[in-house]
Structure formats: structure tokens, C-alpha cells
Design an enzyme around this catalytic site. Structure first.
Site, short mmCIF file in Angstrom:
data_model
loop_
_atom_site.label_atom_id
_atom_site.label_comp_id
_atom_site.label_asym_id
_atom_site.label_seq_id
_atom_site.Cartn_x
_atom_site.Cartn_y
_atom_site.Cartn_z
N LYS B 132 36.02 19.29 -29.22
CA LYS B 132 35.45 20.46 -28.54
C LYS B 132 36.36 20.80 -27.37
CE LYS B 132 30.69 20.83 -29.73
NZ LYS B 132 29.35 21.14 -29.24
N HIS B 198 24.99 15.69 -18.81
CA HIS B 198 26.13 15.11 -19.53
C HIS B 198 26.88 14.15 -18.62
CE1 HIS B 198 26.50 18.40 -22.87
NE2 HIS B 198 25.28 17.94 -22.71
N TYR B 254 14.25 19.37 -22.69
CA TYR B 254 15.54 18.81 -22.27
C TYR B 254 15.36 17.73 -21.21
CZ TYR B 254 18.41 21.65 -25.25
OH TYR B 254 19.01 22.16 -26.36
N ARG B 256 13.19 15.27 -21.31
CA ARG B 256 13.09 13.95 -21.97
C ARG B 256 14.45 13.54 -22.50
NH1 ARG B 256 15.16 14.22 -27.19
NH2 ARG B 256 15.18 16.47 -27.31
N HIS B 409 19.59 27.27 -21.35
CA HIS B 409 18.51 27.13 -22.31
C HIS B 409 17.23 27.86 -21.88
CE1 HIS B 409 20.56 24.55 -25.09
NE2 HIS B 409 20.90 23.71 -24.14
N ASP B 429 3.58 29.94 -27.32
CA ASP B 429 4.98 30.21 -26.98
C ASP B 429 5.80 29.89 -28.22
OD1 ASP B 429 6.88 30.03 -24.10
OD2 ASP B 429 7.77 29.57 -26.04
N ARG B 434 15.24 27.29 -34.13
CA ARG B 434 16.20 26.26 -34.53
C ARG B 434 15.51 25.26 -35.43
NH1 ARG B 434 19.36 21.85 -30.57
NH2 ARG B 434 20.91 21.32 -32.13
N HIS B 460 7.21 36.31 -25.55
CA HIS B 460 6.36 35.50 -24.69
C HIS B 460 5.17 36.31 -24.19
CE1 HIS B 460 10.47 33.96 -24.59
NE2 HIS B 460 9.93 32.77 -24.51
N GLU B 662 -21.65 22.96 -42.88
CA GLU B 662 -22.05 24.34 -43.12
C GLU B 662 -22.90 24.96 -42.02
OE1 GLU B 662 -23.55 24.88 -47.08
OE2 GLU B 662 -21.59 24.51 -47.96
#
Lengths: 719, 719
Positions: B132, B198, B254, B256, B409, B429, B434, B460, B662
Site C-alpha cells: 500500500k 494504527h 471502530y 472495539r 468513517h 440506522d 459493506r 438517517h 392467539e
């Protein structure tokens, strides 16, 4: 008949006086419940049984708290007086049983008082002011409710009869029980003598009054009809309403509803006349009916063929009662597997036993099997074929509907099918368009869309010819012409069913071969081959209703529309919106979708007389639905124009989607190639799964024509 | 720093030689796991812990069975070599831990062999062929994966270090661990010193190599940055990446993901330098971050704000690990309530303790509370307001999103809201568009529809002005302008949140008051008042996304369309199909729907400057979605044209639908009348629920304008 019930009671009462009364011991009831049940219940507690006992006491105590409310009948179904009289019979039953269990006179007094109140009112009643035309009642708008009322009430009477003074008893008998029984029998012969489950309620009510009050005439009428000829009555109902496999023609949703008066009255017969061996009658037809009701389910819910509300399943009260009675008769321990899923048991000796098996962790699996359930009293009206692999909660199940129409609640979907897997309904049936008891949805009745959509052929996974439903959606025609269950076989390699329907469309013969193939190294998968024979050119639509999120497809010439248009004007098409379409190649068209944590692929092709290109249409429900009555379900529709034609396909579960642990495996179909080889007498569908084997469905046709009559699946061992 | 780790190991090894070896006792590890953990695990078994132990052994045994496979790096994410190197670090970790638990040298030999194989290959590697651009790795295409690899691998090394010969150890240190650590630190300062999660992985990896191999320089760089100035490194990350309430700006999905390197490295610091009191740092920020991750969930799933896949929840591996560490630090027994839902525990002393609490039936409820989670490092970038009633699995939860954008995000949905009840997501929501790891869905990456639909305002429950998304969907603009959490209060009568956003649309000021009202005799319900202030006329759309089956509505001038047309060309409207529309009355418009076994009613009205009639549009997703990437969800959209305007409404759970037994109860809304009274400084919304009381939301505005800044709910006691 044995010594009369009242005599037994009197003896018991005398014994009670003579005995040193260390523990409570009332005269036991002698209808559905008898001494054995009461003894078992008094010694029981804990587990599911304990919960049921507590629940009965709650209902009884609440009833006592509310007091005696017996209103003059005024309202139709759902209205106040209707609901109050329904509450009353349940309250009397619960309180009566509570008296039997505890000996507490507060409970019996409540029942006595209520019965007296009814006895004072009933003789003054005319027909109900909101009466239904054909079958009016007095307490209720229809006599069906009155029969149900009496079935419960006579049991409550039986629970507390020993506590009545002679005067009270005479009043209850002469002003209430006998008049209601008379009204339900000689008062409406057309219902009492009818071979229909409404008749069963009336027969059960009158017969149970007979046993409880020693009226042999009532018992005889109940068993053999008003004129005692045997042409109607309970035995005739047992002969006519179930197929030899215990299948009820309307399907499992109505079968469980019809079951209660059958098993309750049979149990009362067994209590009073054990020599009749009623549960052995017609090769044990009642136990077969109970088993069939259980077996026509997947993961706790009934298979929703015909008019059926899809949230209904084995937890239903009727099946809880029936299960305990079946256990009481058979001591079949595998029934505990069903009780485990029901999460409750009935208050009876059978319920106690089932609860104990569960509490002791001695449940063994119920033996669900691949099987055809024949339809029709003589078993000659086609059948419902079930093909299974794995257990009934997570395994695979294919249902092929090769039955008769199933009367007024039947759908025009013969030769349709469904597929269940991984605990889910995968290839779906819409069920009924109805929101039971939801006032805003047409009072909870069947909706207009039940006729315009749910019953129509296109709402099912069945071929539609020229955009019209089977039999032109004419019920009389449809009732007269069953489908044919041509063949069925179950083996280690595959279960196979062949169904045929040559009468639904003029000049069009339909045959469907469905197989559940069980590879050693891959998930079980389904082969589906629909053979259509016709001299004339027709449009053939094969809908495929499925549940889940589309992952991808390989259709060419594919167009997705930004405007979704309605797909037709009638026969259900007026509710379908076209969202996209593509060309169907001759073979290896593929749709893959995701449902819950498993992928499914539908690989399909066709064979036609001439080279006509086929189309595949993606649709969604929702047009012509101003009241938002339909669920927004989806499907695809394969369309061909031809004379003869074959639609073939494979439905294949595969792989796993795991969101928590973030992995996906085997998201692609294992089917490398699907090849159809037609010949005059032996057609083949070859499913090539590469390293997972090659499976060949071989279909044999007679030279005289009319579709395959025999089929087998072989694994190609030359690989 | 305390005595070096290697010295401790040596002493332990000597002790081992001296001791009479009755049970296995290796030198304990000293990173995330230490002696306390190993001792606890060796004495444990059964319950959730037993399952986790068995699972670790399975993974380790399977790894040993497969042998050492260390391929030359070739493939990008998802490809073979990528996945193999991922499998390898997990296998080394499992086998190393298994060695610690059992002393079986087969496991340590496997780890040693694998490490040697890597040590032989690593020095020969250049940058990854599929690298990358910004953040290339050597073993992997991106250095993030390389850091994760090292975090696991150094722990595996630590588990088996005592078994290494001096030669092996030197080779592994000099050819593998040091070079990878160097590459992740001085080799890519832009990532190592970045205040981003990161960076946390890189810092954790390098710091843990430091502790495991006694390299103080690595530890110092990890804690205080490459130049050791304290302007970057772990402490800075703790200062900057969480708000004072432990909220991570991208949202719980994100959060977690980001959590694991934080809590693992902190635990390693705590093992080696307990005096640092790292878990007390910044008022216990790490424990707050763990708690916040737990609390931003409902019934086991994370609240899907911003890019979030909706099946992700508290069972995720990261939170299982973090929970055990939190328990180890705090001994807070209520954490066992979360472990119970996770249905597994991590292999650590905390995991053993949590498993024991559950096995002993000593779980106490986790104290989920109504609370604002402030956003931004200083807590001044708005906040996420949660209002709760009842427990977190079946109770009611309102989420108001008054936060900052949440970086790349983030979704353009400030002042949007969601509602959970009865275990279900009710007012919904969409989450992210993805299908993680599903190859056929664009390789499992974010889909085109994530930008064109999921991020857009109309996707939303937030006001859309003139059919354009907030900030013109410009991320830079949006990042710079947080929403404002104006007020929040929680009381026995109601929880109330006020959010404001004056910067999303030129000249338009938006204020939203959301209240969760808790009546004594009815279900908790939601009041929603959106106040819009503008000098100019705009079109205001208020979407309402809900889950369930529509039962009915009372809109007049209602038209349902047989052709569904697309609703716009951009900003998400290009995916919406119009299925029907009606007139919005000024007040008491009502929609009722059914979800699972509960009914919901949305009663709504509006107040506008001039008398303009409003419209209510029913829509469904599906237009411009050729790849079937969108779920076929539904909603309604309230449309007004005005300068100033107020949208007000009540969302109310009620009644029950029971299919098994019922019955249906309370299928109609309890709201008799909704009345909005506007005045300069005190506006009121009066919710009249008849016998269930009258609730009045009173909103106070400053004379200088710009929406309510204070609100309260009172019960009208004059009734």
C-alpha cells in the site's frame, strides 16, 4: 359401557366418609382426566410441570378474585359478552382442577356458583342476537363456540360434581347441561352429523355430557350419529377426516386446531370404556394424527401450506394437550423431545411423565423421517412429501406439495415446494394474508390479499401457465382434482419425490421431480426438475421465492430498473413489482444469496422444444397494496415460451458468514456444471460438483408419455 | 522500570532446577499474561473457561498438525500468503500458551521452529510486492498487519523464550524481532508517531518487544515517541484518542477494533512497571474506554453509528480480552453480566474469575445508565447521548447523535437518533454498506453505496434541507464543525437531551430535543421535537426509518402507487422509491406498526411559519442498486416547505401480539392528542394519554434565539 360414572362417584364419596381422612382425596374425575392423572399431579412439582401447576392456580385464583360474571349474550366474536363467556369456561376448568388438586372448597364453590348462574339464564335464551346464519348459538353467535364452551364446562362439572347438593345437581343437569347438549345435537343435526371438525366439537361435547351424567343416549349419538346408524358421529369422523397417515387435508395449521376435540373426546372414551380401545381404532389413527401434526413442522413452526399463519407452531395449546395424551397411551420417550421444545406440559399424568423425563435429562430425539403423508380418507388424493437430512431444528427439509386442494383454506399451489435449512425457511411459502386478532387489519379476519395474492399460484414455487392460477382459481374444480404422488424413495444417497398434475391447465401436463441429495463431503442439496408437456405454445413462469440478501448472480443482458412497474393485472401478478431482469442462459444461470450465517446458490437452466430465449425477472411484493397488508417479500421468476419445456435447477446451501469472528468461507457454489440430457425414455440431470463428486438424477419415462414416473440419483464413481 | 525481564526469567529457571518438580512449572511470561494468569489457568477448568481452554488446545494441535508453512510474501489482503501469515501468528500464540499451560515441548518446539523460519526469511525481504502506498509492510501489504503480527509473535516468543538455545535466541532477536520492531518504529515514523489507532498497534508491538527482550530504548520510544519528547507515543495516544468519557470519535464499531492494542500494551506495561499505574492514567481512561465500548451497545450489538457492520457486538474477540483485563484490574463483579452475554472468556486470570462468577451463579447486572458520552479529546466536540429505561437486553434506549463528524468513517447524520426496545432496533440506522469478507461484494470492501447511500443524511433520522446532505457531504467542512450537546438531564420522569447544529446548512439552525418519558402505567415513550430556524424558505425532509410491518395510518389524501418511482438524483434520494404518499395534518398524524411481538405508534405533527400543507411519503430502498447491495428497508419522510418550522412527534411502544396463544392486546396508541404551543420563550408539547396521564415537554428559549437551550418534562397533575 362400564358401571355408570355417578355410581362410581357415590361409592367414592362413601369411602371418603369411612376412611380416616389424612390427606385430601376427592372423587376423581372421569373424562379426559381421571384418577391416575390427579394422583400423578398431586405427587408432582418442579420443572415444566411445576410451572404449569402454578399457572393453573394463578388462573383459578384470578377467576375467584373476579367473581361470577355471566352476562346476557349480546356481542359477536371479539365483543365483551363473547370474550366473557370464553373466560368463564376456562376459569371453571382451572378452578375445578384446582379443587381436585387441593380439595379447597373455595374453588369448587366458584364452579358451582357459576354453573347455577348459567342454569338460571340458559332456559331463558333464544338464538343469539348476532347469530351466524348457518350455525347460530345461544350463548355465542355461532354454535361452534357453544360446543367448545360445553367441552370445558362439562369437565369442570365433572371435577366438582361430588360437592353438589341433589337440588343443585338437578338444576344444572336439567337447565343447563342437557339443554345445551340437546341444542348441539338434535337442535342442529346439520352440524352434529357433519363430517367436519366443527362437528367433532359438538360430538365431543355431547358425548362427554353423556359420560359425566350417565346418559347413554348422548354417548351413543356422539359415537354413531343422531340416528345411531354409524353413518355419522365420532367413528365416521375418525374414518373420514384423516388420511391413513393421519394427515388432515387442510394442512398442519388447521390440523392442530382440529386435533383437540378428537384427542380429548377419545381420552374420555378411553376412561369410560377402555375396552373400546379407541386409540387403537383404524390402526391407531389418532396417534398417527398427533404424530403427523408434530412431523409437519420445522424448527418449532408448522409448515405453512394453505391458509396458515406462519408464527404458529408446536407450542400451541392443542399440541401440548395432545402430546401428553399420546405419551400416556404409548410411553414413547421421544415425545419428550417435542415437550422440550414446547417448554411446557399439560396438567395430566402424561404431562407429569414428560416433565420428569426432561428434568432427569433423559430426552431422546424424536425420529423425524423422510416420508410421504398421503392425502384423502383413503389415501388416494396425492400426498405431502417430506425429505429430510439432519435434525428438525438445524437440518435440511424439502416439502413437496402433491396433495388435494385442501378445501376452502387450500391454495392453488399443487406441485409447489419449500426448502428449510439451518433453522430457517429458505425457499419460502407466503402462508396466509392475515393478522390474527389485529383489529386494524380487517378485524383480524383473512384479508382481501389472501385471495388476490396468498392463494394464487404465482405466490408459490409452482409453475404458472399463461399468467393464470391453477384451475383458474376455481375451488370446485380444484377440489375435484387431486395431484398425484407418483413415486417416493428415501436412501442414503438421496430422497426423491415425483409429483404430477395434469388437470390444472387444459392440455398441459406437469411433473415435478424433487430430490434431496446427501453428499458425503458437502451440504445436502436439492435437485428440482419440472417437466411440462403441451402441444400448444404457452408462457411458463416458474417463481422462486427466497429469503435473504442477494449476493450476486451471473445473468447477462441484465437491466435494473429505477422505476418499478407492476407485473400484471390479476392472478397475483397485480401485487408484483419488477425490479430487474436478465436473460436466462440454457444452463448454469446462478443466483447466490445469504441467509443468517449461510450462503445459498440456485443454479438453473432449461430445455425447450424450440430455441426460445428465456428470461429471469426479479420481483418484489408491494403493488396494489394500499393498506400495507403484504410483507415486502422478494423472488425471481423464470419465464419461458414453449410447447414442451423442462425447468431444472439445484438449490445448494454452502459456506458460512461469521460477523463476530470476521471470516467467510465457501461463499461460492460448488456446482461446476449442470447438464440436462433429454431422451425419449431416460432423461438425466448431471450435477458436477468437481472434487465433491458428480451426481446424476436419472428419470425414466414410459413410452406412452406423461412425464417421468421413476427417478433415481447415482453418484458417478468414474470420477 | 523494574528488574529486567530476562533476569527474572533466569531466576525462575534456576528455581525450577532447584525445586522438586512435582508439577510442570515453566518460567512465566511477562507481557499481557504473567505468572498470575498462568497459575490461575492451570488451576481452572469447566464452564466458559473450560471451553476456551479446549479451544486453544484445538487451535494449537491443528497448527502442529499442519506444520511450519512460512511462504514468501506475495498476496494482498485476503490472498493466500496474507492469510497464512495471519494464521501463523495466531498459531504461534496458541501453541506458546499451550506450552505454558502443559509444559509439553511439542508446543514450544513448534513456536521455535516457526520463529527460526521467519528469522531466516525476514532479512531477505524488501517491501511487499503489493504494498500500500502510504504504509507498506514487508510480510504484509500494509504495516498495520505487520504490527499486529508482531504483537502476537512477541507474546509467543515470551511464552517459550526459556526453551531457546543462546544461538536460537540471538538469531530470533537479531534477524527477526529487532528488525521488525525497527521497521515499525524508525522505519516508518509517520505511522509510529501518528495519533491514530494504527499507531497504537505499532507502539504496542515495539514496546512489547522492548519488555520481552530488555530493550529499554524500544520501551521509551513506545511510551513517549521516537524522539522521546512525549509529543507522540502511547501516553499521547491515551490523551488524544479518547474523550474524557472514554469515547472514540469513530464510534463503537471502530472503538472495539482500536481497543485491543491499547489494553494489551497497557497490561504489558502494568506487568513490567506496575508503579506506572497505567490503568489509573488520565483518571482511568482505559477502563473508561472499555466501559464505554460495552455501554454503546443494545442487546449484545453495538449501536451502528457511522461506518458500522450491524452484526458486530460485544462477543467480539477484542472486547472479550478487554473485559478480562478490566476485571483483573477492578474486580468489578458486574462485568460478569457482559461475559455471560459474550458466552466465552479470555485465557487469563480475569477470564478465570469471570468464568467462576458465572459458574457459581453470582452474576450481577451491569449498571447501564442514561448518560452523555462527550466527544473530542477535551470533551468539547459534542457528545453521544444515551437515554435508557429498563435493562439493556429488553428495555428502551434512545440514542441521540450530537457528536463531531468522526473522521473518514463518519456519517453526515448529526442530530440523528435511534430507538431500541424489546430487544429490537425499532427506529433504525442503516449502518455501513459493506459485506465484510464477502468476495463477491467488491472483495468485502466498503461498497459504492456506502458513499451514495449509507453516509448521506437522508439515510438517517436527521433533517435534510433542500435534498442535500449536511455540509454538502464535504468531509473537511464536517470535521471542522462539531454538533453541540446543549443539555442533558436524567430523572425518574424523563431523560432529556438537546442537540444543536447550526453549521451544516447555510443560514439554517437546527435544534433537536429528544426525551425518553417513563410513565408509571404505560411503556416508556419518546418525544422528539426538531426546531428549524431560517430566514429563507427551504424544503425540510425528516426521514423516519423503522423496522417492522405497517399496521395502519390515518393520513388523508392518501395515494398508493402501482409504479414506484425514484425520489431524486443524488444525496441518497437516488436509491429511494416512492411507494405512497398522503397529506400531513397539523397534528395527530399516526402510523402504527408491528415489530416482533410489540406494536409501535408514531404520532406526529408540525408547526410552520405560514400555512403550508405538509406531505408524508412512504419509501423503500432499492433504486439505482443494480448489484442488490442495499437491504430493502423502508421508512417514511415528512416534508415541509417553510422558513422556521417545528417537527414534533411521539414514538410509543404498546401492547402485545401473541401468535402462539392467539391474543392481541393494546394494539392502539394511547396518545389521545398531541398539541404544540409555541411562544417566544417557552414552547410546549402536550402529550395527552387520557387515563395514562398527560405529559408536557416544556422548552425554554433565550430571547436572543437559536432554539431551546433547556427542557423539562412534567406530568400534568391537574388531571
Amino acid at each position: 359401557m362400564k358401571i355408570s360414572h355417578l355410581v362410581v362417584k357415590t361409592i367414592a364419596a362413601v369411602c371418603l366418609l369411612l376412611a380416616s381422612v389424612s390427606a385430601f382425596s376427592s372423587a376423581a374425575p372421569s373424562l379426559v382426566l381421571s384418577e391416575k392423572d390427579i394422583t400423578a399431579l398431586q405427587g408432582a412439582g418442579g420443572g415444566l410441570l411445576g410451572q404449569s401447576l402454578a399457572q393453573n392456580k394463578r388462573v383459578a385464583d384470578m377467576a375467584l378474585g373476579e367473581g361470577i360474571i355471566v352476562p346476557w349474550p349480546e356481542d359477536a366474536g371479539g365483543g365483551y359478552t363473547h370474550e366473557q363467556h370464553k373466560r368463564n369456561y376456562k376459569a371453571m376448568y382451572a378452578a375445578g382442577l384446582q379443587y381436585q388438586l387441593s380439595g379447597d372448597k373455595a374453588y369448587s364453590d366458584y364452579v358451582v356458583e357459576m354453573l347455577i348462574a348459567y342454569a338460571e339464564m340458559y332456559p331463558k335464551l333464544g338464538l343469539h342476537p348476532e347469530k351466524k346464519e348457518q350455525t347460530p348459538g345461544k350463548l355465542f353467535w355461532q354454535s361452534l363456540n357453544e360446543a367448545v364452551w360445553l367441552v370445558y364446562t362439562v369437565q369442570a362439572y365433572d371435577f366438582i360434581a361430588e360437592t353438589l347438593s341433589e337440588g343443585q345437581n338437578q338444576s344444572i343437569l336439567n337447565d343447563l347441561l342437557y339443554p345445551v347438549a340437546d341444542y348441539l345435537s338434535i337442535g342442529q343435526p346439520q352440524t352434529f352429523d357433519k363430517i367436519h371438525n366443527h362437528g367433532t366439537w359438538a360430538v365431543a361435547a355431547v358425548g362427554m355430557v353423556g359420560y359425566a351424567t350417565n346418559r347413554e343416549d348422548y354417548v351413543a349419538q356422539a359415537l354413531t350419529g343422531l340416528n345411531r346408524s354409524g353413518e355419522s358421529g365420532f367413528y365416521q369422523q375418525l374414518d373420514k377426516l384423516f388420511s391413513p397417515d393421519g394427515y388432515y387435508t387442510e394442512g398442519p395449521y388447521y390440523q392442530r386446531y382440529a386435533l383437540l376435540p378428537f384427542v380429548w373426546f377419545a381420552k374420555a372414551i378411553d376412561t369410560n370404556e377402555p375396552d373400546e380401545n379407541i386409540f387403537g381404532y383404524r390402526d391407531g389413527i389418532l396417534l398417527k394424527a398427533i404424530r403427523t401434526t408434530i412431523e409437519l413442522s420445522y424448527n418449532g413452526l408448522f409448515i405453512p401450506i394453505n391458509d396458515a399463519i406462519k408464527d404458529k407452531g408446536i407450542k400451541t395449546e392443542e399440541l401440548v394437550q395432545a402430546l401428553a395424551i399420546a405419551y400416556d397411551i404409548t410411553s414413547d420417550r421421544s415425545l419428550s423431545d417435542v415437550a422440550r421444545q414446547q417448554e411446557r406440559v399439560s396438567l395430566s399424568a402424561g404431562g407429569v411423565a414428560l416433565s420428569n423425563i426432561i428434568a432427569r435429562d433423559q430426552v431422546i430425539p424424536y425420529p423425524y423421517q423422510s416420508k410421504v403423508y398421503s392425502d384423502g380418507a383413503d389415501g388416494d388424493q396425492g400426498g405431502l412429501a417430506l425429505m429430510r437430512s439432519g435434525d428438525n431444528e438445524t437440518g435440511s427439509l424439502v416439502v413437496a406439495k402433491n396433495t388435494s386442494q385442501g378445501m376452502g383454506h387450500g391454495h392453488f399451489d399443487r406441485l409447489g415446494w419449500q426448502f428449510y435449512d439451518n433453522g430457517q425457511e429458505v425457499v419460502t411459502d407466503y402462508g396466509a394474508a392475515r393478522y390474527l386478532n389485529v383489529e386494524a387489519k380487517y378485524g383480524g379476519h383473512y384479508l382481501r390479499e389472501n385471495d388476490t395474492w396468498a392463494k394464487q399460484t404465482v405466490a408459490h414455487n409452482a409453475v404458472v401457465v399463461d399468467q393464470a392460477s391453477q384451475f383458474g382459481a376455481d375451488l370446485m374444480l380444484a377440489n375435484a382434482r387431486p395431484a398425484e404422488q407418483v413415486a417416493f424413495e428415501s436412501s442414503k444417497v438421496a430422497d426423491i419425490s415425483i409429483g404430477r398434475l395434469n388437470t390444472a391447465y387444459q392440455g398441459v401436463m406437469l411433473t415435478r421431480v424433487l430430490a434431496l441429495v446427501k453428499p458425503e463431503l458437502a451440504n445436502p442439496f436439492v435437485i428440482d426438475v419440472v417437466t411440462i408437456e403441451s402441444d400448444k405454445v404457452h408462457q411458463y413462469d416458474l417463481p422462486f421465492h427466497f429469503s435473504g440478501q442477494i449476493i450476486d448472480h451471473n445473468l447477462t443482458h441484465y437491466k435494473a430498473f429505477d422505476t418499478w412497474k407492476v407485473m400484471g393485472e390479476s392472478s397475483g401478478y397485480q401485487h408484483m413489482l419488477l425490479r430487474s431482469e436478465g436473460k436466462s442462459a440454457v444452463s448454469n444461470n446462478r443466483l447466490t444469496w445469504l441467509l443468517d450465517d449461510r450462503f445459498y446458490s440456485y443454479t438453473f437452466g432449461h430445455s425447450v422444444q424450440a430455441e426460445v430465449s428465456g428470461k429471469t425477472l426479479f420481483f418484489q411484493l408491494g403493488a396494489n397494496d394500499p393498506d400495507h397488508n403484504l410483507r415486502r417479500e422478494q423472488g425471481l421468476l423464470r419465464r419461458l415460451k414453449s410447447t414442451n419445456a423442462v425447468f431444472y435447477s439445484v438449490v445448494e446451501p454452502h459456506g458460512e458468514y461469521n460477523g463476530t469472528h470476521e471470516y467467510v468461507r465457501d461463499s461460492s457454489s460448488k456446482v461446476k456444471n449442470l447438464e440436462f440430457q433429454a431422451s425419449k425414455l431416460n432423461s438425466k440431470l448431471i450435477v458436477d460438483m468437481g472434487e465433491f463428486g458428480k451426481y446424476i438424477l436419472i428419470m425414466t419415462t414410459k413410452s406412452s408419455g406423461s412425464g417421468p414416473y421413476q427417478a433415481t440419483v447415482v453418484r458417478d464413481i468414474n470420477e
